[in-house]
Write an enzyme that holds these catalytic residues in place. Structure first.
Site, PDB file in Angstrom:
ATOM      1  N   ALA A   1       2.617 -76.817  81.682  1.00 44.15           N
ATOM      2  CA  ALA A   1       2.124 -75.294  82.296  1.00 44.15           C
ATOM      3  C   ALA A   1       2.387 -75.606  83.364  1.00 44.15           C
ATOM      4  CB  ALA A   1       1.487 -74.688  80.965  1.00 44.15           C
TER       5      ALA A   1
ATOM      6  N   SER B   1      16.831 -77.954  73.881  1.00 43.93           N
ATOM      7  CA  SER B   1      17.795 -77.550  74.362  1.00 43.93           C
ATOM      8  C   SER B   1      19.003 -77.824  73.803  1.00 43.93           C
ATOM      9  CB  SER B   1      17.482 -78.885  75.833  1.00 43.93           C
ATOM     10  OG  SER B   1      19.191 -78.103  76.228  1.00 43.93           O
TER      11      SER B   1
ATOM     12  N   TYR C   1      17.805 -87.739  77.411  1.00 39.83           N
ATOM     13  CA  TYR C   1      17.329 -86.621  77.290  1.00 39.83           C
ATOM     14  C   TYR C   1      18.010 -85.558  75.860  1.00 39.83           C
ATOM     15  CZ  TYR C   1      16.079 -82.071  78.492  1.00 39.83           C
ATOM     16  OH  TYR C   1      15.575 -80.483  79.051  1.00 39.83           O
ATOM     17  N   VAL C   2      18.969 -86.185  75.710  1.00 37.44           N
ATOM     18  CA  VAL C   2      20.345 -85.182  74.623  1.00 37.44           C
ATOM     19  C   VAL C   2      19.471 -85.898  73.592  1.00 37.44           C
ATOM     20  CG1 VAL C   2      21.862 -85.111  73.170  1.00 37.44           C
ATOM     21  CG2 VAL C   2      22.099 -85.178  75.915  1.00 37.44           C
TER      22      VAL C   2
ATOM     23  N   LYS D   1      15.592 -85.023  72.661  1.00 40.45           N
ATOM     24  CA  LYS D   1      15.567 -83.182  72.384  1.00 40.45           C
ATOM     25  C   LYS D   1      15.673 -82.629  70.750  1.00 40.45           C
ATOM     26  CE  LYS D   1      13.550 -80.933  75.757  1.00 40.45           C
ATOM     27  NZ  LYS D   1      12.061 -80.728  75.344  1.00 40.45           N
TER      28      LYS D   1
ATOM     29  N   ILE E   1      17.935 -73.265  83.999  1.00 41.51           N
ATOM     30  CA  ILE E   1      17.088 -72.499  83.956  1.00 41.51           C
ATOM     31  C   ILE E   1      16.697 -72.850  84.862  1.00 41.51           C
ATOM     32  CG2 ILE E   1      14.566 -71.377  83.524  1.00 41.51           C
ATOM     33  CD1 ILE E   1      17.233 -70.477  81.688  1.00 41.51           C
TER      34      ILE E   1
HETATM   35  N1  LIG Z   1      14.790 -75.805  82.925  1.00 43.18           N
HETATM   36  C1  LIG Z   1      16.406 -75.933  82.368  1.00 43.18           C
HETATM   37  O1  LIG Z   1      17.514 -75.583  82.812  1.00 43.18           O
HETATM   38  C2  LIG Z   1      15.942 -76.402  80.107  1.00 43.18           C
HETATM   39  C3  LIG Z   1      16.780 -76.805  79.628  1.00 43.18           C
HETATM   40  C4  LIG Z   1      16.342 -77.066  78.188  1.00 43.18           C
HETATM   41  C5  LIG Z   1      15.407 -77.133  78.542  1.00 43.18           C
HETATM   42  N2  LIG Z   1      14.474 -77.458  79.160  1.00 43.18           N
HETATM   43  C6  LIG Z   1      13.506 -78.123  78.340  1.00 43.18           C
HETATM   44  O2  LIG Z   1      12.064 -76.566  78.999  1.00 43.18           O
HETATM   45  C7  LIG Z   1      10.980 -77.312  79.072  1.00 43.18           C
HETATM   46  C8  LIG Z   1      10.127 -76.808  80.328  1.00 43.18           C
HETATM   47  O3  LIG Z   1      10.760 -77.489  81.372  1.00 43.18           O
HETATM   48  P1  LIG Z   1      11.086 -76.680  83.370  1.00 43.18           P
HETATM   49  O4  LIG Z   1      12.447 -76.979  83.245  1.00 43.18           O
HETATM   50  O5  LIG Z   1      10.281 -75.784  82.910  1.00 43.18           O
HETATM   51  O6  LIG Z   1      11.114 -78.312  83.567  1.00 43.18           O
HETATM   52  P2  LIG Z   1       9.255 -78.842  85.082  1.00 43.18           P
HETATM   53  O7  LIG Z   1       9.864 -80.294  85.376  1.00 43.18           O
HETATM   54  O8  LIG Z   1       9.787 -77.777  85.834  1.00 43.18           O
HETATM   55  O9  LIG Z   1       8.248 -78.422  84.022  1.00 43.18           O
HETATM   56  C9  LIG Z   1       7.573 -79.945  82.661  1.00 43.18           C
HETATM   57  C10 LIG Z   1       6.091 -79.869  82.973  1.00 43.18           C
HETATM   58  O10 LIG Z   1       5.357 -81.345  82.013  1.00 43.18           O
HETATM   59  C11 LIG Z   1       4.912 -81.686  82.610  1.00 43.18           C
HETATM   60  N3  LIG Z   1       4.573 -82.727  81.906  1.00 43.18           N
HETATM   61  C12 LIG Z   1       5.598 -84.500  82.230  1.00 43.18           C
HETATM   62  N4  LIG Z   1       5.189 -85.320  81.672  1.00 43.18           N
HETATM   63  C13 LIG Z   1       4.398 -84.561  80.874  1.00 43.18           C
HETATM   64  C14 LIG Z   1       3.163 -85.620  79.763  1.00 43.18           C
HETATM   65  N5  LIG Z   1       3.049 -86.649  79.678  1.00 43.18           N
HETATM   66  N6  LIG Z   1       2.347 -85.028  79.453  1.00 43.18           N
HETATM   67  C15 LIG Z   1       2.047 -83.642  80.376  1.00 43.18           C
HETATM   68  N7  LIG Z   1       2.348 -82.694  80.450  1.00 43.18           N
HETATM   69  C16 LIG Z   1       3.867 -83.421  81.092  1.00 43.18           C
HETATM   70  C17 LIG Z   1       5.194 -81.172  83.707  1.00 43.18           C
HETATM   71  O11 LIG Z   1       3.998 -81.854  85.519  1.00 43.18           O
HETATM   72  C18 LIG Z   1       5.445 -80.440  84.751  1.00 43.18           C
HETATM   73  O12 LIG Z   1       4.780 -79.503  84.768  1.00 43.18           O
HETATM   74  C19 LIG Z   1      11.281 -78.657  79.062  1.00 43.18           C
HETATM   75  O13 LIG Z   1      10.931 -79.636  77.548  1.00 43.18           O
HETATM   76  C20 LIG Z   1      12.739 -79.243  79.165  1.00 43.18           C
HETATM   77  O14 LIG Z   1      13.083 -80.137  78.816  1.00 43.18           O
HETATM   78  C21 LIG Z   1      13.992 -77.158  80.027  1.00 43.18           C
END
Ligand SMILES: NC(=O)c1ccc[n+]([C@@H]2O[C@H](COP(=O)([O-])OP(=O)(O)OC[C@H]3O[C@@H](n4cnc5c(N)ncnc54)[C@H](O)[C@@H]3O)[C@@H](O)[C@H]2O)c1
Length: 246
Positions: free
Chosen positions: A17, A136, A149-150, A153, A182
């Site tokens: 977060a 996702s 990743y796929v 997820k 996003i």
């Molecule tokens: N951005 C998109 O379009 C999108 C699409 C589908 C799914 N998601 C999913 O949404 C979620 C958030 O992604 P986001 O786009 O905000 O990415 P982001 O990279 O902005 O944020 C991810 C956060 O997870 C933290 N993190 C990584 N490894 C960690 C660990 N081992 N322990 C604790 N924290 C850890 C990171 O430091 C970072 O703050 C993820 O699960 C991602 O797979 C995102």
């Protein structure tokens, strides 16, 4: 009177977060009155502005720096949150990465389940709790060239159904959000600029815009609120219609 979602008195853990979707979710849960526990791997110095920003809601978040790719850290995260606040009402399994197979599996699948297992008994004692997993749309579309990743997820997707089935009799509702496109650091790793990213995606988007972390956080808030009291095992797509009608 306008309807408000009131999470006052509730404690929520949001993993990953410090930025992106997790940060927006932590902010919105705090705005709704929850005491938020932020988990991430970043330093205290890096997270400080995030804590300060969320603190403007009137609810100062609490940071626990744990790398949840390590199984024991998932249990410690929950133990530390319980020691600090005495209860956990909400767990948002949000942390995500684009990484190698082992790390992807450790975070998207194992950590999601170990954190959930760690809160389960406590939530079961009180007969209530909410877990929201972030998966996702790539699970259904095949994604964009990152097989680990796929595949992992997809683990988050199927574990949502498993947890919904096994935890609901304990009073815990489990649902997921399935975002796509996003704006975040994760999506930007594949583009040289925001303009390039927007130019790639907007023609595919029925809503003619990309999504923002708040678009996902709003759905998570719904799934943490009384408004979703009969929703369990559901996986809500938040992609502006790209997958089904794009
Ligand atoms: N951005 C998109 O379009 C999108 C699409 C589908 C799914 N998601 C999913 O949404 C979620 C958030 O992604 P986001 O786009 O905000 O990415 P982001 O990279 O902005 O944020 C991810 C956060 O997870 C933290 N993190 C990584 N490894 C960690 C660990 N081992 N322990 C604790 N924290 C850890 C990171 O430091 C970072 O703050 C993820 O699960 C991602 O797979 C995102």
């Amino acid at each position: 009177m306008a309807y408000t979602i009131d999470l006052d008195g509730k404690v929520a853990i949001v993993t990953g977060a410090a930025k992106g979707i997790g940060k927006a979710t932590a902010n919105l849960l705090a705005k709704a009155g929850a005491q938020v526990v932020i988990d991430d791997i970043v330093s205290q110095e890096t997270v400080k502005p995030v804590l300060d920003e969320i603190g403007l809601t009137g609810k100062q978040p609490f940071y626990i720096q744990k790398d949840i790719s390590v199984e024991e850290n998932c249990r410690e995260l929950v133990k530390d949150a319980l020691a600090q606040f005495g209860r956990i009402d909400i767990l948002v399994n949000n942390a995500g990465v684009v990484a190698d197979w082992d790390k992807s599996y450790a975070i998207h699948v194992k950590a999601l389940h170990f954190c959930s297992e760690a809160v389960k008994d406590h939530m079961a004692e009180r007969g209530s709790g909410r877990i929201v997993n972030i998966t996702s749309t790539c699970v259904l579309t095949g994604g964009t060239g990152i097989p680990q990743y796929v595949a992992t997820k997809a683990g988050a997707y199927s574990l949502t159904r498993y947890q919904a089935k096994t935890y609901a009799p304990l009073g815990i509702l489990v649902n997921a959000v399935m975002p796509a496109v996003i704006m975040s650091d994760m999506i930007m790793t594949r583009y040289a600029s925001e303009e390039e990213m927007q130019a790639h995606y907007i023609p595919q988007m029925p809503v003619r815009r990309i999504g923002y972390p708040e678009d996902v956080a709003n759905v998570v808030l719904f799934l943490c609120s009384d408004l979703s009291s009969f929703v369990n095992g559901e996986i809500i797509v938040a992609d502006g219609g790209r997958m089904y009608v794009g």
